[in-house]
Design a protein around this motif. Structure first.
Motif, PDB file in Angstrom:
ATOM      1  N   THR A   1     -30.092   3.766 -35.899  1.00 56.87           N
ATOM      2  CA  THR A   1     -28.867   3.482 -37.200  1.00 56.87           C
ATOM      3  C   THR A   1     -29.282   3.808 -38.993  1.00 56.87           C
ATOM      4  OG1 THR A   1     -28.097   1.696 -35.476  1.00 56.87           O
ATOM      5  CG2 THR A   1     -27.285   2.378 -37.824  1.00 56.87           C
ATOM      6  N   ALA A   2     -30.322   3.121 -38.616  1.00 55.25           N
ATOM      7  CA  ALA A   2     -31.147   4.043 -40.424  1.00 55.25           C
ATOM      8  C   ALA A   2     -31.557   5.344 -40.839  1.00 55.25           C
ATOM      9  CB  ALA A   2     -31.764   3.076 -40.577  1.00 55.25           C
ATOM     10  N   GLN A   3     -31.796   6.284 -39.518  1.00 53.19           N
ATOM     11  CA  GLN A   3     -31.675   7.251 -39.566  1.00 53.19           C
ATOM     12  C   GLN A   3     -30.885   7.831 -40.048  1.00 53.19           C
ATOM     13  OE1 GLN A   3     -34.380   8.291 -36.519  1.00 53.19           O
ATOM     14  NE2 GLN A   3     -35.691   7.429 -37.148  1.00 53.19           N
TER      15      GLN A   3
ATOM     16  N   ALA B   1     -33.935 -14.568 -52.413  1.00 53.97           N
ATOM     17  CA  ALA B   1     -32.661 -15.783 -52.123  1.00 53.97           C
ATOM     18  C   ALA B   1     -31.543 -14.440 -51.805  1.00 53.97           C
ATOM     19  CB  ALA B   1     -32.865 -16.845 -52.272  1.00 53.97           C
ATOM     20  N   ILE B   2     -31.060 -13.954 -52.155  1.00 55.73           N
ATOM     21  CA  ILE B   2     -29.902 -13.655 -51.795  1.00 55.73           C
ATOM     22  C   ILE B   2     -30.154 -12.515 -50.378  1.00 55.73           C
ATOM     23  CG2 ILE B   2     -28.016 -12.297 -52.018  1.00 55.73           C
ATOM     24  CD1 ILE B   2     -28.539 -13.010 -55.092  1.00 55.73           C
ATOM     25  N   SER B   3     -31.288 -12.519 -50.506  1.00 58.17           N
ATOM     26  CA  SER B   3     -31.238 -10.962 -49.610  1.00 58.17           C
ATOM     27  C   SER B   3     -32.190 -11.416 -48.539  1.00 58.17           C
ATOM     28  CB  SER B   3     -32.913  -9.875 -50.051  1.00 58.17           C
ATOM     29  OG  SER B   3     -33.755 -10.372 -50.364  1.00 58.17           O
ATOM     30  N   GLN B   4     -32.652 -12.451 -48.222  1.00 57.36           N
ATOM     31  CA  GLN B   4     -33.122 -13.192 -46.898  1.00 57.36           C
ATOM     32  C   GLN B   4     -31.575 -13.734 -45.999  1.00 57.36           C
ATOM     33  OE1 GLN B   4     -35.713 -13.518 -45.621  1.00 57.36           O
ATOM     34  NE2 GLN B   4     -36.469 -12.221 -47.453  1.00 57.36           N
TER      35      GLN B   4
ATOM     36  N   ALA C   1     -28.461  -9.364 -45.179  1.00 57.45           N
ATOM     37  CA  ALA C   1     -30.346  -8.633 -45.328  1.00 57.45           C
ATOM     38  C   ALA C   1     -29.718  -7.911 -44.995  1.00 57.45           C
ATOM     39  CB  ALA C   1     -31.314  -9.737 -44.215  1.00 57.45           C
ATOM     40  N   GLY C   2     -28.759  -7.706 -43.408  1.00 59.83           N
ATOM     41  CA  GLY C   2     -28.679  -6.179 -42.703  1.00 59.83           C
ATOM     42  C   GLY C   2     -27.753  -5.192 -44.353  1.00 59.83           C
ATOM     43  N   GLY C   3     -26.788  -5.770 -44.537  1.00 62.32           N
ATOM     44  CA  GLY C   3     -26.560  -5.085 -46.193  1.00 62.32           C
ATOM     45  C   GLY C   3     -27.216  -4.484 -46.400  1.00 62.32           C
TER      46      GLY C   3
ATOM     47  N   VAL D   1     -24.372  -3.941 -38.429  1.00 61.38           N
ATOM     48  CA  VAL D   1     -25.258  -3.133 -36.966  1.00 61.38           C
ATOM     49  C   VAL D   1     -26.830  -3.636 -36.971  1.00 61.38           C
ATOM     50  CG1 VAL D   1     -26.016  -1.189 -35.941  1.00 61.38           C
ATOM     51  CG2 VAL D   1     -24.321  -1.728 -36.994  1.00 61.38           C
ATOM     52  N   LEU D   2     -27.590  -3.836 -38.831  1.00 62.76           N
ATOM     53  CA  LEU D   2     -29.001  -3.770 -38.383  1.00 62.76           C
ATOM     54  C   LEU D   2     -29.095  -5.040 -38.909  1.00 62.76           C
ATOM     55  CD1 LEU D   2     -29.011  -1.023 -41.266  1.00 62.76           C
ATOM     56  CD2 LEU D   2     -30.114  -0.661 -38.368  1.00 62.76           C
ATOM     57  N   THR D   3     -28.073  -6.384 -38.408  1.00 67.75           N
ATOM     58  CA  THR D   3     -29.262  -7.660 -38.555  1.00 67.75           C
ATOM     59  C   THR D   3     -29.773  -8.266 -37.525  1.00 67.75           C
ATOM     60  OG1 THR D   3     -27.245  -8.306 -40.464  1.00 67.75           O
ATOM     61  CG2 THR D   3     -27.959 -10.219 -39.228  1.00 67.75           C
TER      62      THR D   3
END
Length: 383
Positions: A136-138, A308-311, A316-318, A171-173
């Motif tokens: 998905t990331a690719q 902290a926000i990114s955790q 994190a998925g976003g 999807v990516l979480t």
């Protein structure tokens, strides 16, 4: 502080190639060579800079300085990285730039543009391996690069980043190694308040003709509204301050800003000195500070809590989606403008391939690569 200032000063002297190349230089120096932060922390900073208005690569450098030495470190990083281009563009504004027509000098600059191709290619490959392990990331990376190459615009960039963030949240979480605990988040509203006060004041100051306040107000507005940094700043600057300088001088400043190392936003230095001819240095300082400050204030609002926000799982998925899109942004920038403005012949391409091979195999200090490419560019110009 001296270590931070000196490291960023060295990069400010050699960082040709625009924001994408700067991100590559920063990663090479502060992640791989000095280990001031790891790949994950660096990727988070780059992603944050994509969402904030202002000079993207300078915001990344500002955040690295903040990570290493707090607010004083952030200011040291900004001063070090910006000082070379500030001084050069100020001198160009008050003197002649005829020496740029000397073949050896033009050749050295061309050689450094080829080095930018090598650095951006290496950064793109490394970040692809880091952030695009899942299919998905690719796909997000390839779709981002395709959209920006086919429809190159600020709107396209903002749309693909937003779409990538949404897809990442959905999807990516799952499957990511994220702490189930909800970390405490505390934004710094004092910096946000200063940003808002500055923005409101800028509209009053911009309406005071023939004053230093007008310069500050108009350049502050540009710094507050431009997303993406780099060449994106051109249309906004032309719309805001184009009537204060002749078109010829405006285009001259833009061309010179592209020909020297450092952030494109120091075009404000040239324009400020040219506008306020009573005291060119004052005009240059006011315009430069005004265009950089808004983006830095907004970075300070959330920088301490960004980890902290990114955790948080959804965030994190976003973030994973945005990181994938950032790799696509780098890939698109590798072609346009880095490759298209640097590689002009088969000999140029040969030098890029040799340089890339040397970087990957011998892993020399970046300073040695700068010297080598500058000398090669000068030698080729003499043929």
């Amino acid at each position: 502080m001296w270590q931070i200032f000196s490291r960023f000063l060295a990069l400010g002297l050699i960082s040709f190639g625009g924001p994408a190349a700067h991100i590559g230089y920063f990663r090479e120096t502060f992640v791989k060579e000095l280990n001031w932060l790891d790949e994950k922390q660096y990727g988070s900073i780059v992603a944050l800079s994509q969402f904030m208005p202002g000079p993207g690569s300078s915001q990344v450098g500002f955040a690295i300085g903040y990570h290493k030495g707090g607010l004083a470190g952030a200011l040291a990083a900004f001063l070090g990285f910006t000082l070379p281009s500030f001084l050069l563009l100020f001198l160009f504004a008050v003197t002649s730039a005829k020496w740029l027509q000397v073949d050896a000098v033009a050749g050295a600059i061309h050689g450094l543009k080829l080095l930018a191709v090598v650095v951006v290619a290496d950064a793109t490959l490394a970040m692809f391996k880091q952030y695009c392990q899942r299919k998905t990331a690719q796909c997000l990376m390839l779709a981002t690069a395709f959209c920006l190459l086919v429809i190159p615009s600020l709107l396209t960039q903002m749309v693909v980043l937003a779409v990538a963030a949404v897809i990442g949240c959905l999807v990516l979480t799952r499957g990511d190694n994220i702490s189930p605990e909800t970390p405490h988040i505390k934004l710094n509203y004092s910096w946000l308040g200063l940003f808002i006060i500055g923005l409101v004041a800028s509209f009053f100051l911009a309406n005071k003709p023939d004053s230093v306040g007008q310069i500050f107000g108009q350049f502050y507005q540009v710094g507050s509204l431009v997303f993406g940094g780099g060449h994106v700043v051109l249309p906004l600057l032309e719309a805001n301050v184009g009537e204060l300088v002749t078109q010829d001088r405006f285009l001259t400043g833009y061309a010179l800003a592209q020909a020297i190392p450092g952030p494109m936003f120091t075009l404000a230095t040239f324009l400020g000195a040219d506008i306020w001819q009573e005291s060119p240095m004052l005009g240059a300082i006011v315009a430069t500070v005004a265009i950089f400050v808004p983006g830095f204030l907004l970075m300070l609002v959330g920088l301490k809590s960004w980890h902290a926000i990114s955790q948080r799982p959804v965030i994190a998925g976003g973030l994973a989606g945005v990181n994938s899109a950032v790799v696509g942004l780098l890939l698109a920038a590798l072609y346009q403008p880095v490759f298209t403005t640097g590689v002009m012949s088969s000999l140029d391409m040969g030098l890029v391939l040799v340089g890339f091979g040397v970087l990957k195999v011998a892993k020399p200090n970046i300073v040695l690569l700068v010297i080598g490419f500058a000398m090669a560019g000068s030698a080729v110009s003499m043929l």
